[in-house]
Design a protein around this motif. Structure first.
Motif, short mmCIF file in Angstrom:
data_model
loop_
_atom_site.label_atom_id
_atom_site.label_comp_id
_atom_site.label_asym_id
_atom_site.label_seq_id
_atom_site.Cartn_x
_atom_site.Cartn_y
_atom_site.Cartn_z
N ASP A 172 0.80 -1.22 0.00
CA ASP A 172 0.00 0.00 0.00
C ASP A 172 0.84 1.27 0.00
O ASP A 172 0.30 2.36 -0.23
CB ASP A 172 -0.92 0.03 1.24
N LEU A 173 2.13 1.16 0.25
CA LEU A 173 2.95 2.34 0.47
C LEU A 173 2.89 3.32 -0.70
O LEU A 173 2.78 4.54 -0.49
CB LEU A 173 4.40 1.93 0.73
N SER A 174 2.97 2.84 -1.92
CA SER A 174 2.99 3.75 -3.08
C SER A 174 1.69 4.55 -3.21
O SER A 174 1.67 5.60 -3.85
CB SER A 174 3.27 2.98 -4.36
N LEU A 175 0.60 4.05 -2.60
CA LEU A 175 -0.67 4.78 -2.65
C LEU A 175 -0.59 6.09 -1.88
O LEU A 175 -1.42 6.98 -2.09
CB LEU A 175 -1.79 3.91 -2.07
N TYR A 176 0.39 6.21 -0.99
CA TYR A 176 0.52 7.39 -0.15
C TYR A 176 1.57 8.35 -0.70
O TYR A 176 1.92 9.34 -0.04
CB TYR A 176 0.83 6.98 1.28
N PHE A 177 2.05 8.07 -1.91
CA PHE A 177 2.86 9.00 -2.71
C PHE A 177 1.98 9.37 -3.91
O PHE A 177 1.88 8.59 -4.86
CB PHE A 177 4.16 8.35 -3.17
#
Length: 293
Positions: free
Chosen positions: A232-237
């Motif tokens: 999910d990390l890339s969703l917060y960039f």
């Protein structure tokens, strides 16, 4: 049964405000049994025989909540990062932004102490400002000495519940005092030995500032990613999120996969290289945490 919003939590008491004023309350024992803790920002049902002897009976469903600082139902976050003393840290800012994005809270970046900059450092900070505005973030440069940016910031507070967060010593409490001088919040100078500020705020409290509510919160200098999954990390960039659908492989981690739209955008400088490098650093940190468990 009266209703209200918790505006302060201190020493086991919760201060609930509504149209009839302020009520000092304790949480019901059932909350402890259910592992639920009332948070500043919660809308609650309560009962009170008088102003200082009340009990919170029920908590409304939250729109969002944060662990550090412990607060709920926030509309936006003003992330205060100083240009100098301590030095501006894009790595730490990106860490904060990931957490704010993960909680679906609108971020505003406030770069404080810009009056301390010489010409060369001014250009560097202005480049950072341009970088983040290109991604889509609102960036406001401020100085409590010259009052630069203060009038620009005030309209963003209207009808919102805003959390002010950032590294210790960047001037969060000083900024609040400038926005609302009657608050007279304690501030301390930066520690020249440690290179960071002292924690002047001891608890979370919602304060009436202008036509909104602002949370003054204890300072902190690091955040882990225990509640964020690697996938999910890339969703917060935001700049990565908008390109994820163009990657060849579903579930692309934007690391070693071929025909990755995110890596291609880094190569063409459409995505900032240092933001991508921070993403990789955070991704490895998350994976390392999971391995330890």
């Amino acid at each position: 049964m009266p209703e209200g919003r918790i505006v302060k939590a201190l020493s086991g008491f919760y201060y609930v405000h509504n149209e009839d004023g302020m009520f000092q309350c304790r949480g019901r024992g059932v909350f402890r049994n259910q592992n639920i803790k009332p948070l500043v920002g919660d809308f609650v049902h309560f009962e009170a025989e008088n102003r200082t002897d009340g009990y919170i009976l029920d908590i409304y469903e939250r729109e969002n909540e944060m662990i550090r600082p412990p607060i709920a139902n926030i509309n936006q976050a003003i992330l205060v990062f100083s240009a100098l003393e301590p030095n501006f840290s894009p790595l730490l800012l990106n860490r904060f932004l990931v957490h704010i994005e993960a909680h679906y809270i609108e971020p505003i970046i406030c770069i404080s102490k810009v009056d301390l900059l010489d010409e060369a450092k001014q250009q560097k900070i202005e480049q950072f400002k341009e970088d983040y505005e290109r991604i889509g973030y609102t960036v406001i440069m401020t100085s409590i000495e010259t009052k630069e940016g203060i009038e620009t910031l005030i309209p963003y507070l209207k009808d919102k519940v805003t959390v002010i967060a950032g590294q210790s010593g960047v001037g969060k409490s000083s900024l609040l005092n400038t926005l609302h001088p009657e608050l007279d919040i304690e501030t301390n100078e930066i520690s020249t030995h440690l290179g960071r500020g002292k924690h002047t705020t001891r608890h979370v409290e919602l304060l009436a500032v202008g036509e909104g509510l602002v949370a003054d919160t204890p300072g902190f200098s690091s955040l882990d990613f225990v509640d964020i999954e690697a996938e999910d990390l890339s969703l917060y960039f935001p700049e990565m999120k908008e390109r994820t659908g163009a990657c060849k492989f579903r579930g692309c981690t934007h690391t070693s996969e071929p025909k990755c739209a995110v890596k291609a955008a880094v190569e063409t400088e459409e995505i900032l290289k240092y933001r991508y490098e921070h993403y990789l650093q955070f991704l490895e940190e998350i994976k390392s945490q999971k391995r330890r468990y």
